[in-house]
Design a protein around this motif. Structure first.
Motif, PDB file in Angstrom:
ATOM      1  N   TYR A  56      14.330 -16.184  17.216  1.00  0.00           N
ATOM      2  CA  TYR A  56      14.910 -16.445  15.904  1.00  0.00           C
ATOM      3  C   TYR A  56      16.345 -16.935  16.129  1.00  0.00           C
ATOM      4  O   TYR A  56      17.159 -16.224  16.714  1.00  0.00           O
ATOM      5  CB  TYR A  56      14.920 -15.194  15.033  1.00  0.00           C
ATOM      6  N   ASP A  57      16.630 -18.162  15.676  1.00  0.00           N
ATOM      7  CA  ASP A  57      17.942 -18.782  15.860  1.00  0.00           C
ATOM      8  C   ASP A  57      18.373 -18.837  17.326  1.00  0.00           C
ATOM      9  O   ASP A  57      19.557 -18.722  17.652  1.00  0.00           O
ATOM     10  CB  ASP A  57      19.009 -18.039  15.046  1.00  0.00           C
ATOM     11  N   HIS A  58      17.403 -19.014  18.231  1.00  0.00           N
ATOM     12  CA  HIS A  58      17.674 -19.195  19.669  1.00  0.00           C
ATOM     13  C   HIS A  58      18.340 -17.981  20.308  1.00  0.00           C
ATOM     14  O   HIS A  58      18.943 -18.100  21.377  1.00  0.00           O
ATOM     15  CB  HIS A  58      18.554 -20.428  19.901  1.00  0.00           C
ATOM     16  N   GLU A  59      18.259 -16.837  19.687  1.00  0.00           N
ATOM     17  CA  GLU A  59      18.961 -15.660  20.203  1.00  0.00           C
ATOM     18  C   GLU A  59      18.099 -14.407  20.098  1.00  0.00           C
ATOM     19  O   GLU A  59      17.110 -14.364  19.369  1.00  0.00           O
ATOM     20  CB  GLU A  59      20.272 -15.433  19.428  1.00  0.00           C
ATOM     21  N   GLY A  60      18.492 -13.371  20.822  1.00  0.00           N
ATOM     22  CA  GLY A  60      17.930 -12.041  20.634  1.00  0.00           C
ATOM     23  C   GLY A  60      16.509 -11.879  21.129  1.00  0.00           C
ATOM     24  O   GLY A  60      16.137 -12.360  22.195  1.00  0.00           O
ATOM     25  N   ARG A  61      15.702 -11.187  20.318  1.00  0.00           N
ATOM     26  CA  ARG A  61      14.364 -10.777  20.711  1.00  0.00           C
ATOM     27  C   ARG A  61      13.435 -11.965  20.945  1.00  0.00           C
ATOM     28  O   ARG A  61      13.555 -13.004  20.313  1.00  0.00           O
ATOM     29  CB  ARG A  61      13.752  -9.879  19.626  1.00  0.00           C
ATOM     30  N   ASN A  85      11.189 -21.097   6.722  1.00  0.00           N
ATOM     31  CA  ASN A  85      10.166 -22.143   6.796  1.00  0.00           C
ATOM     32  C   ASN A  85      10.559 -23.312   7.691  1.00  0.00           C
ATOM     33  O   ASN A  85       9.969 -24.383   7.615  1.00  0.00           O
ATOM     34  CB  ASN A  85       9.827 -22.656   5.399  1.00  0.00           C
ATOM     35  N   LYS A  86      11.543 -23.100   8.547  1.00  0.00           N
ATOM     36  CA  LYS A  86      11.938 -24.154   9.476  1.00  0.00           C
ATOM     37  C   LYS A  86      12.008 -23.591  10.885  1.00  0.00           C
ATOM     38  O   LYS A  86      12.126 -22.383  11.095  1.00  0.00           O
ATOM     39  CB  LYS A  86      13.313 -24.724   9.103  1.00  0.00           C
ATOM     40  N   MET A  87      11.940 -24.504  11.843  1.00  0.00           N
ATOM     41  CA  MET A  87      12.096 -24.121  13.236  1.00  0.00           C
ATOM     42  C   MET A  87      13.082 -25.057  13.910  1.00  0.00           C
ATOM     43  O   MET A  87      13.447 -26.096  13.384  1.00  0.00           O
ATOM     44  CB  MET A  87      10.762 -24.195  13.988  1.00  0.00           C
ATOM     45  N   SER A  88      13.519 -24.659  15.094  1.00  0.00           N
ATOM     46  CA  SER A  88      14.335 -25.510  15.946  1.00  0.00           C
ATOM     47  C   SER A  88      13.850 -25.317  17.369  1.00  0.00           C
ATOM     48  O   SER A  88      13.350 -24.243  17.710  1.00  0.00           O
ATOM     49  CB  SER A  88      15.815 -25.131  15.831  1.00  0.00           C
ATOM     50  N   LYS A 133      13.006 -30.321  30.255  1.00  0.00           N
ATOM     51  CA  LYS A 133      12.573 -28.935  30.115  1.00  0.00           C
ATOM     52  C   LYS A 133      12.614 -28.511  28.658  1.00  0.00           C
ATOM     53  O   LYS A 133      13.544 -28.865  27.933  1.00  0.00           O
ATOM     54  CB  LYS A 133      13.465 -28.001  30.946  1.00  0.00           C
ATOM     55  N   LEU A 134      11.606 -27.770  28.240  1.00  0.00           N
ATOM     56  CA  LEU A 134      11.571 -27.148  26.922  1.00  0.00           C
ATOM     57  C   LEU A 134      11.872 -25.672  27.111  1.00  0.00           C
ATOM     58  O   LEU A 134      11.135 -24.958  27.800  1.00  0.00           O
ATOM     59  CB  LEU A 134      10.200 -27.336  26.270  1.00  0.00           C
ATOM     60  N   TYR A 135      12.981 -25.191  26.501  1.00  0.00           N
ATOM     61  CA  TYR A 135      13.417 -23.825  26.712  1.00  0.00           C
ATOM     62  C   TYR A 135      12.825 -22.852  25.697  1.00  0.00           C
ATOM     63  O   TYR A 135      12.324 -21.795  26.060  1.00  0.00           O
ATOM     64  CB  TYR A 135      14.953 -23.740  26.642  1.00  0.00           C
ATOM     65  N   ASP A 136      12.935 -23.210  24.413  1.00  0.00           N
ATOM     66  CA  ASP A 136      12.472 -22.274  23.397  1.00  0.00           C
ATOM     67  C   ASP A 136      12.114 -23.008  22.114  1.00  0.00           C
ATOM     68  O   ASP A 136      12.532 -24.143  21.880  1.00  0.00           O
ATOM     69  CB  ASP A 136      13.544 -21.220  23.097  1.00  0.00           C
ATOM     70  N   VAL A 137      11.327 -22.343  21.284  1.00  0.00           N
ATOM     71  CA  VAL A 137      11.122 -22.743  19.897  1.00  0.00           C
ATOM     72  C   VAL A 137      11.533 -21.534  19.069  1.00  0.00           C
ATOM     73  O   VAL A 137      11.191 -20.407  19.398  1.00  0.00           O
ATOM     74  CB  VAL A 137       9.656 -23.152  19.613  1.00  0.00           C
TER      75      VAL A 137
END
Length: 219
Positions: free
Chosen positions: A75-80, A124-127, A158-162
């Motif tokens: 969530y927001d590229h951070e945390g869990r 309802n959005k992702m990054s 490289k794809l790091y995260d969604v």
């Protein structure tokens, strides 16, 4: 420097916002979410400068050799971490439309809560975060007289995260402007684009001057 540009790069990683949807199973007990992290061959605007618009396109072969060995869902590229590729709860792969994302958020209590937020339309959005290995650049003149800078991403390294996000950079599009936090990288990118724009304007001015000179010779 504009806030838009400052929101576009972070230590070599780039980010894009996408639409996220919930998918119900027949027994309505799963916690699957899905969306597209990228669409292929479609221009989307990064930002507008004083005399030029900056757009980007992702080539449909850009993910052909991308390292997606252990992408994570956050969530927001951070945390869990709510899902990840290495344990089978996250699937990310290109199809004919773009980079498809399917995640099972049912493995943790926090993930199930996030699923309910997505299901209810609160999120309802992702990054997605990635680094680029190959790209091309071009300048063209638009009908309105402004220049257009087009960046085509040809090879994602490289794809790091969604990540699910609450406030995407551009709420009106599936793919939005990049998020940029690192000041040094942001300044470098801004200066590079501004210099490129100045060079394009100089070439245009010199061309116009040559045309006027030739017209005078004919008279």
């Amino acid at each position: 420097m504009s806030k838009t540009l400052m929101d576009r790069i972070e230590a070599g990683r780039e980010f894009r916002s996408i639409k996220l949807e919930c998918r119900k199973s027949e027994d309505d007990k799963s916690f699957i979410v899905e969306g597209y992290a990228s669409t292929f061959g479609e221009e989307y605007k990064l930002f507008s400068g004083e005399s030029a618009d900056y757009v980007e396109v992702v080539d449909r072969n850009a993910f052909a050799s991308t390292d997606m060995s252990d992408v994570i869902f956050q969530y927001d590229h951070e945390g869990r971490v709510f899902a990840r590729g290495s344990n089978g709860t996250l699937k990310v792969e290109p199809d004919e439309h773009g980079l498809k994302v399917i995640a099972d958020l049912g493995g943790t209590e926090e993930g199930r809560k996030l699923y309910e937020e997505i299901k209810g339309g609160y999120t309802n959005k992702m990054s997605f975060g990635f680094s680029v290995r190959g790209e091309t650049e071009s300048w063209t003149k638009q009908e309105n007289g402004r220049s257009k800078y087009t960046r085509t991403i040809t090879d994602v390294e490289k794809l790091y995260d969604v990540s699910a996000v609450s406030l995407p950079a551009n709420d009106g599009t599936e793919i939005s402007a990049r998020r940029l936090r690192d000041g040094a990288n942001a300044r470098h990118e801004a200066e590079r684009l501004q210099q490129t724009e100045k060079e394009a304007m100089t070439v245009e001015s010199e061309s116009r001057a040559r045309k006027l000179s030739l017209m005078k010779l004919h008279f």
